[in-house]
Design a protein around this motif. Structure first.
Motif, PDB file in Angstrom:
ATOM      1  N   ASN A 528      46.292  41.241  32.318  1.00 14.21           N
ATOM      2  CA  ASN A 528      44.643  41.357  32.101  1.00 14.21           C
ATOM      3  C   ASN A 528      44.320  39.711  31.982  1.00 14.21           C
ATOM      4  O   ASN A 528      45.091  38.763  31.607  1.00 14.21           O
ATOM      5  CB  ASN A 528      44.994  42.071  30.841  1.00 14.21           C
ATOM      6  CG  ASN A 528      45.234  43.395  30.718  1.00 14.21           C
ATOM      7  OD1 ASN A 528      44.671  44.113  31.788  1.00 14.21           O
ATOM      8  ND2 ASN A 528      45.840  43.681  29.706  1.00 14.21           N
ATOM      9  N   GLY A 529      43.077  39.514  31.950  1.00 18.80           N
ATOM     10  CA  GLY A 529      42.359  38.457  31.825  1.00 18.80           C
ATOM     11  C   GLY A 529      41.013  38.362  31.447  1.00 18.80           C
ATOM     12  O   GLY A 529      40.378  39.353  31.424  1.00 18.80           O
ATOM     13  N   ARG A 530      40.594  37.148  30.965  1.00 20.46           N
ATOM     14  CA  ARG A 530      39.106  37.037  30.603  1.00 20.46           C
ATOM     15  C   ARG A 530      38.546  35.808  31.138  1.00 20.46           C
ATOM     16  O   ARG A 530      39.208  34.472  30.860  1.00 20.46           O
ATOM     17  CB  ARG A 530      39.102  37.121  29.098  1.00 20.46           C
ATOM     18  CG  ARG A 530      37.586  37.229  28.544  1.00 20.46           C
ATOM     19  CD  ARG A 530      37.495  37.344  26.996  1.00 20.46           C
ATOM     20  NE  ARG A 530      37.955  36.231  26.344  1.00 20.46           N
ATOM     21  CZ  ARG A 530      39.177  35.922  25.512  1.00 20.46           C
ATOM     22  NH1 ARG A 530      39.925  37.056  25.734  1.00 20.46           N
ATOM     23  NH2 ARG A 530      39.131  35.195  24.924  1.00 20.46           N
ATOM     24  N   THR A 532      35.593  32.931  30.718  1.00 21.75           N
ATOM     25  CA  THR A 532      34.446  32.553  29.791  1.00 21.75           C
ATOM     26  C   THR A 532      33.660  31.394  30.738  1.00 21.75           C
ATOM     27  O   THR A 532      34.449  30.831  31.395  1.00 21.75           O
ATOM     28  CB  THR A 532      34.846  32.146  28.740  1.00 21.75           C
ATOM     29  OG1 THR A 532      35.739  31.004  28.713  1.00 21.75           O
ATOM     30  CG2 THR A 532      35.626  33.338  27.942  1.00 21.75           C
ATOM     31  N   PRO A 537      31.355  34.205  26.133  1.00 23.06           N
ATOM     32  CA  PRO A 537      31.604  35.324  26.815  1.00 23.06           C
ATOM     33  C   PRO A 537      30.488  35.269  28.195  1.00 23.06           C
ATOM     34  O   PRO A 537      29.315  34.831  27.948  1.00 23.06           O
ATOM     35  CB  PRO A 537      31.319  36.609  25.937  1.00 23.06           C
ATOM     36  CG  PRO A 537      31.556  35.786  24.592  1.00 23.06           C
ATOM     37  CD  PRO A 537      31.075  34.359  24.868  1.00 23.06           C
ATOM     38  N   THR A 557      35.048  40.507  38.071  1.00 19.78           N
ATOM     39  CA  THR A 557      35.268  40.856  36.851  1.00 19.78           C
ATOM     40  C   THR A 557      34.153  41.748  36.194  1.00 19.78           C
ATOM     41  O   THR A 557      33.017  42.134  36.900  1.00 19.78           O
ATOM     42  CB  THR A 557      35.255  39.608  35.618  1.00 19.78           C
ATOM     43  OG1 THR A 557      33.860  38.988  35.913  1.00 19.78           O
ATOM     44  CG2 THR A 557      35.871  38.439  36.335  1.00 19.78           C
ATOM     45  N   GLN A 558      34.398  42.471  34.917  1.00 21.21           N
ATOM     46  CA  GLN A 558      33.466  43.169  34.044  1.00 21.21           C
ATOM     47  C   GLN A 558      32.532  42.247  33.755  1.00 21.21           C
ATOM     48  O   GLN A 558      32.345  40.834  33.852  1.00 21.21           O
ATOM     49  CB  GLN A 558      34.007  43.950  33.329  1.00 21.21           C
ATOM     50  CG  GLN A 558      35.085  44.753  33.305  1.00 21.21           C
ATOM     51  CD  GLN A 558      35.878  45.712  32.236  1.00 21.21           C
ATOM     52  OE1 GLN A 558      35.214  45.577  31.092  1.00 21.21           O
ATOM     53  NE2 GLN A 558      36.670  46.197  32.504  1.00 21.21           N
ATOM     54  N   ASN A 560      31.371  41.371  30.837  1.00 25.53           N
ATOM     55  CA  ASN A 560      31.683  40.539  29.785  1.00 25.53           C
ATOM     56  C   ASN A 560      33.004  39.550  30.251  1.00 25.53           C
ATOM     57  O   ASN A 560      33.438  38.798  29.424  1.00 25.53           O
ATOM     58  CB  ASN A 560      32.111  41.353  28.630  1.00 25.53           C
ATOM     59  CG  ASN A 560      33.585  42.173  29.034  1.00 25.53           C
ATOM     60  OD1 ASN A 560      33.914  42.123  30.055  1.00 25.53           O
ATOM     61  ND2 ASN A 560      33.896  42.767  27.888  1.00 25.53           N
ATOM     62  N   ASN A 562      35.996  40.242  31.558  1.00 28.02           N
ATOM     63  CA  ASN A 562      37.423  40.784  31.692  1.00 28.02           C
ATOM     64  C   ASN A 562      37.603  41.473  32.842  1.00 28.02           C
ATOM     65  O   ASN A 562      37.191  41.740  33.736  1.00 28.02           O
ATOM     66  CB  ASN A 562      37.402  42.059  30.469  1.00 28.02           C
ATOM     67  CG  ASN A 562      37.519  41.700  29.077  1.00 28.02           C
ATOM     68  OD1 ASN A 562      37.524  40.458  28.834  1.00 28.02           O
ATOM     69  ND2 ASN A 562      36.957  42.585  28.222  1.00 28.02           N
ATOM     70  N   PHE A 563      38.882  41.358  33.305  1.00 25.63           N
ATOM     71  CA  PHE A 563      39.607  41.591  34.456  1.00 25.63           C
ATOM     72  C   PHE A 563      40.990  42.122  34.177  1.00 25.63           C
ATOM     73  O   PHE A 563      41.671  41.821  33.426  1.00 25.63           O
ATOM     74  CB  PHE A 563      39.087  40.413  35.650  1.00 25.63           C
ATOM     75  CG  PHE A 563      40.111  39.602  35.218  1.00 25.63           C
ATOM     76  CD1 PHE A 563      41.299  39.109  35.733  1.00 25.63           C
ATOM     77  CD2 PHE A 563      39.355  38.298  34.672  1.00 25.63           C
ATOM     78  CE1 PHE A 563      42.057  37.924  35.647  1.00 25.63           C
ATOM     79  CE2 PHE A 563      40.078  37.074  34.245  1.00 25.63           C
ATOM     80  CZ  PHE A 563      41.456  36.914  34.791  1.00 25.63           C
ATOM     81  N   SER A 564      41.439  42.677  35.386  1.00 30.26           N
ATOM     82  CA  SER A 564      42.870  43.090  35.575  1.00 30.26           C
ATOM     83  C   SER A 564      43.389  42.923  37.138  1.00 30.26           C
ATOM     84  O   SER A 564      42.546  43.139  37.776  1.00 30.26           O
ATOM     85  CB  SER A 564      43.379  44.664  34.935  1.00 30.26           C
ATOM     86  OG  SER A 564      42.889  44.800  33.752  1.00 30.26           O
ATOM     87  N   ASP A 595      46.729  37.002  29.898  1.00 32.99           N
ATOM     88  CA  ASP A 595      47.353  37.945  28.808  1.00 32.99           C
ATOM     89  C   ASP A 595      48.307  38.993  29.861  1.00 32.99           C
ATOM     90  O   ASP A 595      48.015  39.960  30.439  1.00 32.99           O
ATOM     91  CB  ASP A 595      46.631  38.985  28.230  1.00 32.99           C
ATOM     92  CG  ASP A 595      47.488  39.705  27.041  1.00 32.99           C
ATOM     93  OD1 ASP A 595      48.416  39.385  26.631  1.00 32.99           O
ATOM     94  OD2 ASP A 595      47.112  41.115  26.582  1.00 32.99           O
TER      95      ASP A 595
END
Length: 789
Positions: A528-530, A532, A537, A557-558, A560, A562-564, A595
């Motif tokens: 998973n990842g994010r 910024t 955000p 990404t979404q 916000n 977030n992504f996978s 992550d």
């Protein structure tokens, strides 16, 4: 004869009788509820040195859903502090995974483990897990020598001397720091100007681990040593295992017994057996601390045992109280091939139920009215699969009366695979031809093959697929076979089947299981990842891309950030690097936070997993013990040459930013010359030798770390390069002469493999491990390499 015929008849009809088993639903639910997954990893050897390659093939022997296991993680973990030194991920599929990775060049020699697991979690625990103990040695002479010596015991303290000298046995200019651990207490100290330090270790009673561990550091180099300290006498651990479960008064009983010392290590000893304080027998245990004796106990007598061993206290150990009413079993041979024979001794006439099962499937079920006294049984095993099974005898209310493990269709004489070389010995750099063929009765098999230096396969670290699949994985935490034969040692198997019992399964749990207990939470570990921007955000999605993967991937990404990433987007070539970046012209001021659940699980597992085999590490009181022999190492230039020459232009600057280098023999990334000061950086557009072929070097391009984030990819397997060593000037000090992660073998179809000896002489071992539709195969073969005159 009538009785024997009756049971043969019952067994022939057991398939229909099994359908009437009132516990058939319990067995089906229990099979779904338990984790019976099994993973075995064949590593090419179990002793490595820095910069050497670790080759492996992973076999998924059992799994709830084979298709879910798509990634295998392998972590190199240091035993001294459970630190993950290196962790890599590899492609898995169809129950197999292959790969290789290098041992770090800066690794501290010592004891390590290779922990492997797949991406599937059952109830938040890896469904499949395997651990291989390994020893890491050094190919370079240590910069300093460390020795640990026990001096004396006085006033409740153990005095231990730690000595530190230079590689030339002279005093070091500065003191060395020492961090030592004993009884889970950590202390720090420094050596004197003469390089000595006396440790005063308080004497501790009932110490679980008797080893004193020390980490010695001088300047930037460090090493680990350890040694067991003398312990005060204490009570040993003595356990009794009446065959079947209970001692039955007035009948012959076979009693297994197991002895361990204060540190849970097997204790080979003799003992006197007493009845009402009168000696009646002298008994003994094996090197595994296991023995057995026969007894006909009297209900009015007490039975005790006294050990005859100088290292334990003079104590008496009571046997279990015999039952006045009950039933036991005695099996003459727990390793039957075709027929299980046993005797049931009952104190009275009663209705019993006999089952042959493995806590997942029932292979025989029938009730019987047993009379008082002894009754002999013979049960054919035609429809019972090979492996450990249980015979459980219950009363009419399904309460267990006796239970015993046995191994169905054990046959130590059977040869699954034949190995032969064209000659028993070879000269260095001579061609070796190896023939492999399966026995006529063996099914087509998939196997991995290693040819390695014999002293790189230590008995204390040895695990083979037969012993693991049939014994270790079922009984759990068995010590290594002392002669290295494991499963093929019938006496080894007999001993542990008598005293170990089932570890994963329980009759009481089986009889009380409910359908709701079969609900198991299954999940897959992913990356998973994010994203910024300016540490804030996102409010709208961005697109990401990968560089270095086998296929180009674009990820959105979404809102916000977030992504996978799925597994397909992470697959890359072996040893390459994978980068993630924000796609588009305006890609500045972005941060990508990763992550990786598999990497996190590797760290978590290393901290919480404990080796439970009861065998503590052997003493390592001198760090030179972890040094390779002179004939196994490449002769290197002295370190002073590197230090005195600050200008490395003469050597071409060494490896470039990508880690690529060319050795003095014009070989790209030559594994013979890792760290050689004569290495130079390759030049773009020039040709070099690589894996026996001329290769054009396309250059080195290192992404800007401000824009590109390096992530851990999933590596594909790389073929082993067979070198013919035609250049006489090029050294060839390889302990692994040949590796093949997968070869398909057919019965009576000979496979021929050729490779070459290197510059290391001595005995070499061929190890073949594999699987087929019915089980596993394993075979070893040795030959010799002589120095060419």
């Amino acid at each position: 004869m009538r009785k024997l015929f009756f049971f043969l008849f019952l067994f022939i009809l057991h398939s229909s009788l099994k359908a009437q088993d009132p516990l058939q639903h319990n067995f089906a639910w229990y099979k779904k509820a338990i984790n019976s997954g099994s993973l075995f990893v064949h590593f090419d050897k179990n002793v490595y040195a820095g910069n050497e390659q670790i080759y492996f093939t992973a076999y998924i022997l059992k799994a709830k859903d084979l298709n879910q296991h798509q990634v295998l993680s392998v972590a190199l973990v240091r035993d001294a502090d459970s630190t993950v030194i290196k962790q890599e991920k590899f492609v898995a599929g169809n129950g197999l995974s292959f790969g290789q990775f290098a041992v770090p060049d800066s690794i501290i020699p010592g004891n390590y483990h290779l922990n492997a697991f797949t991406n599937v979690l059952l109830n938040n625990q890896p469904e499949l897990f395997f651990s291989q103990p390994v020893t890491i040695k050094s190919a370079l002479d240590p910069n300093f020598k460390v020795n640990m010596q026990f001096l004396s015991k006085e006033n409740g303290f153990n005095n231990v001397l730690v000595s530190v000298l230079s590689a030339k046995n002279t005093f070091l200019p500065k003191p060395a720091s020492v961090i030592y651990t004993y009884n889970n207490k950590i202390n720090k100290a420094q050596t004197s100007p003469s390089g000595q330090l006396i440790l005063k270790i308080p004497e501790t009673i009932n110490q679980t681990d008797p080893n004193l561990y020390a980490k010695v550091k001088y300047l930037k180099d460090s090493t680990f040593i350890h040694m067991p300290l003398p312990q005060p006498k204490g009570n040993a651990s003595v356990k009794f295992y009446p065959e079947g479960g209970d001692l039955i008064a007035g009948h012959k009983n076979k009693v297994g017994w197991e002895v361990k010392d204060l540190h849970k290590r097997p204790l080979s000893t003799k003992a006197i057996l007493y009845q009402n304080n009168i000696p009646i027998d002298t008994i003994e245990t094996s090197d595994y601390g296991i023995g057995h004796f026969f007894i006909v106990p009297d209900i009015s007598s007490s039975y005790q045992l006294k050990l005859l061993h100088s290292d334990v206290k003079d104590s008496l150990y009571k046997l279990p109280v015999p039952l006045k009413k009950g039933l036991n079993v005695i099996i003459r041979n727990a390793l039957p091939n075709d027929t299980l024979k046993f005797v049931a001794n009952s104190t009275h006439s009663q209705k019993i139920i006999i089952r042959v099962h493995n806590f997942k499937d029932v292979f025989a079920y029938f009730p019987y009215q047993v009379n008082k006294g002894s009754t002999s049984f013979s049960i054919p095993l035609d429809e019972v699969p090979k492996g450990i099974k249980a015979i459980t005898i219950t009363d009419s209310l399904e309460r267990p009366l006796a239970e015993r493990l046995f191994f169905a269709h054990y046959n130590k004489e059977k040869e699954d695979i034949h190995i032969a070389t064209d000659k028993p010995s070879y000269n260095t750099r001579e061609k070796i031809t190896l023939d492999l063929d399966l026995a006529e009765t063996t099914l087509p098999s998939f196997a991995s093959i290693a040819c390695v230096q014999e002293n790189r396969v230590e008995t204390k670290n040895k695990l083979d697929i037969e012993t693991y699949a049939y014994l270790q994985n079922e009984l759990e935490n068995l010590p290594v076979s002392l002669n290295g034969t494991g499963y093929k040692n019938a006496n080894y198997a007999e001993q542990f089947l008598l005293v170990k019992g089932w570890r994963k399964y329980n009759w009481d749990k089986l009889t009380h299981i409910k359908a709701t207990d079969t609900l198991v939470k299954t999940s897959n570990m992913i990356l998973n990842g994010r994203a910024t921007r300016n540490n804030k955000p996102l409010i709208k999605p961005v697109t990401l891309g990968t560089m270095g993967a086998a296929t180009l991937s674009i990820i959105t990404t979404q809102n916000n950030g977030n992504f996978s990433l799925n597994n397909d987007q992470l697959v890359m070539a072996s040893g390459k690097k994978l980068y993630l970046f924000v796609n588009g012209k305006d890609n500045t001021n972005y941060d990508l936070i990763i992550d990786d659940e598999m990497l996190n699980e590797g760290i978590h597992t290393s901290k919480n997993w404990k080796n439970q085999d009861g065998m503590l590490p052997s003493a390592l009181i001198n760090n030179s013990e972890l040094l390779l022999k002179a004939n196994e190492k490449i002769i290197q230039l002295k370190e002073v040459v590197i230090k005195t020459n600050k200008d490395n232009t003469f050597y071409g600057g060494g490896p470039n930013a990508c880690g690529d280098y060319v050795c003095r023999y014009n070989i790209l990334n030559c594994r013979n010359h890792i760290g050689d000061p004569a290495n130079r950086a390759p030049e773009q557009g020039k040709s070099y030798m690589l894996d026996g072929r001329t290769t054009l070097y396309t250059g080195c391009s290192v992404p800007d770390k401000k824009t590109f984030l390096e992530i851990k990819g999933i590596q594909e397997a790389k073929e082993f390069y067979v070198n013919d060593y035609k250049d006489p000037m090029e050294p060839a000090f390889f302990s692994t002469l040949y590796w093949n992660h997968g070869i398909f073998l057919k019965p009576q179809e000979k496979q021929q493999i050729s490779f070459y000896a290197g510059d290391i002489s001595g005995r070499f071992k061929v190890i073949v491990q594999g699987i087929n539709a019915k089980g596993v195969i394993y075979k070893e073969y040795t030959f010799t390499v002589n120095n060419k005159k």
